[in-house]
Design an enzyme around this catalytic site. Sequence first.
Site, PDB file in Angstrom:
ATOM      1  N   GLU A 171       0.794  -1.233   0.000  1.00 39.15           N
ATOM      2  CA  GLU A 171       0.000   0.000   0.000  1.00 39.15           C
ATOM      3  C   GLU A 171       0.825   1.282   0.000  1.00 39.15           C
ATOM      4  O   GLU A 171       0.776   2.072   0.962  1.00 39.15           O
ATOM      5  CB  GLU A 171      -0.957   0.013   1.202  1.00 39.15           C
ATOM      6  CG  GLU A 171      -1.915  -1.158   1.244  1.00 39.15           C
ATOM      7  CD  GLU A 171      -2.999  -1.019   2.309  1.00 39.15           C
ATOM      8  OE1 GLU A 171      -2.929  -0.081   3.125  1.00 39.15           O
ATOM      9  OE2 GLU A 171      -3.926  -1.833   2.316  1.00 39.15           O
TER      10      GLU A 171
ATOM     11  N   GLU B  73      -5.359  -8.578   1.056  1.00 42.94           N
ATOM     12  CA  GLU B  73      -6.003  -8.197   2.318  1.00 42.94           C
ATOM     13  C   GLU B  73      -7.473  -7.913   2.058  1.00 42.94           C
ATOM     14  O   GLU B  73      -7.822  -7.235   1.085  1.00 42.94           O
ATOM     15  CB  GLU B  73      -5.404  -6.903   2.917  1.00 42.94           C
ATOM     16  CG  GLU B  73      -4.049  -7.066   3.544  1.00 42.94           C
ATOM     17  CD  GLU B  73      -3.536  -5.764   4.159  1.00 42.94           C
ATOM     18  OE1 GLU B  73      -4.355  -4.898   4.557  1.00 42.94           O
ATOM     19  OE2 GLU B  73      -2.307  -5.614   4.234  1.00 42.94           O
TER      20      GLU B  73
END
Length: 460
Positions: free
Chosen positions: A172, A366
């Site tokens: 991320e 995720e």
Amino acid sequence: VEEATDAHLLRFPEGFRWGASTASYQIEGAAQADGRSPSIWDTFARTPGMVFGGHTGDVACDHYHRFADDVGLMDDLGLRTYRFSVAWPRIKPDGGGPVNPRGLDFYDRLVDALLERGIEPMATLYHWDLPQVLEDRGGWTNRDTAYAFAELAAATVARLGDRVPTWGTLNEPWCSAFLGYASGAHAPGRRDPRAAFEAAHHLLLAHGAGVAALRAGGAREVSLTLNLTRVTPQDPADPHDVAAATLIDGLQNRIFLDPVFKGGYPDDMRALFDRFGASGVINDGDLATIAAPIDLLGVNYYQPSVVAAQVGAAANPNYPGSEGIVYPDQNTPVTAMDWPVDPTGLGDLLVRLSVDYPGTPLIVTENGASYVDTVVDGRVSDPARIGYLDGHVRAVHDAIRRGADMRGYIAWSLLDNFEWAYGYDKRFGLVYVDYATQARLPKDSALWFREVIRRNGLTP
Ligand code: PNW
């Protein structure tokens, strides 16, 4: 396209990977052990007002000492893939320079324990714990950090590459750049849009240089994980709302996807680099480094985004340049994070990625939800989390039916853990952690997930 062979089962493809994710700072604890140096999260957590309750990762889930039991738990829960991250300040306490062998020893033991149980390790090289010594030299606004990252990649793959098949460079980078340097909600807590765009570019450069280092070190499968979402206009017939959605899609998704998969920044994002005075960091040849082919794209998805244009609205500090854009409430159910629950956002996102950026297989690295969990009679009943996971796993199945090349679904998270700015106040685990005793207790959602994995499918 996979047809259900059993009328009662929505089956996933052969070899589909099922697992759970964690991150080093969120679970390991042992902040001073074996030569680890402080990271930006150690510093940030100690800065008053930055993390809920003044919580830190000093102890966290004490996974550094309990990893063997935790791997046993993964096996009991039927997990076949485990996605973890390595702590840069353990492996290279000075940021660059010499390797600390005791830091790598920990991951060596972890990987061996996983392989003994037949669990496939998936290692992420950077999940936000930058050595503080590098931040002191500008952190991700400094181009040298990207080269230091490539050296971390080389050292780590040299030690673990014989046993770790799948490698991720960054987790991320949007959060690292924009939460870290624009809004300051995450470490290092800077509030400077120019720094955020510079950081975004250097993170991408680190990814590209990291891919090269991983390939040179013999990595078998190389990936990048982005937090992406479906961004839609509140009123699709209103051109202002449509333009608002396009800009937020740029700042969340395309600013990372286009350089990696198309070799260049989109024009609207290039304009924001210019506007904030950050274009100077983009050197000749960087985009070619960044666009090195990868084998797998990791997608982290939690919630969709719906936006509308509103004259005079201030920019969301997470999205510099987004003046005049608001996020109207959708009356969707929300999690304990106040994040709206909408699995169609994941399905649509996966299909969009396979259309706009074809040719790279996708994996959900995720997905999960925080709810308030309580132990009653030795059990955690979490039907809302089961509902969240079931809906999103179903959306992945649907995306496969719609043509997306999906390789796995990895839940966030194995354990309740240090939820960044929220400290231990928010629980995302499949497994409940009693922080007073470090006892682990699988929630009902973990038992539900075990059944999904055992069947490689969902019951309709
Ligand atoms: C991701 N936001 O973080 C991370 O990869 C995990 O470490 C984290 O625990 C998980 O999602 C749950 O939060 C995010 O504010 C944190 O948009 C914040 C945001 C997005 C992702």
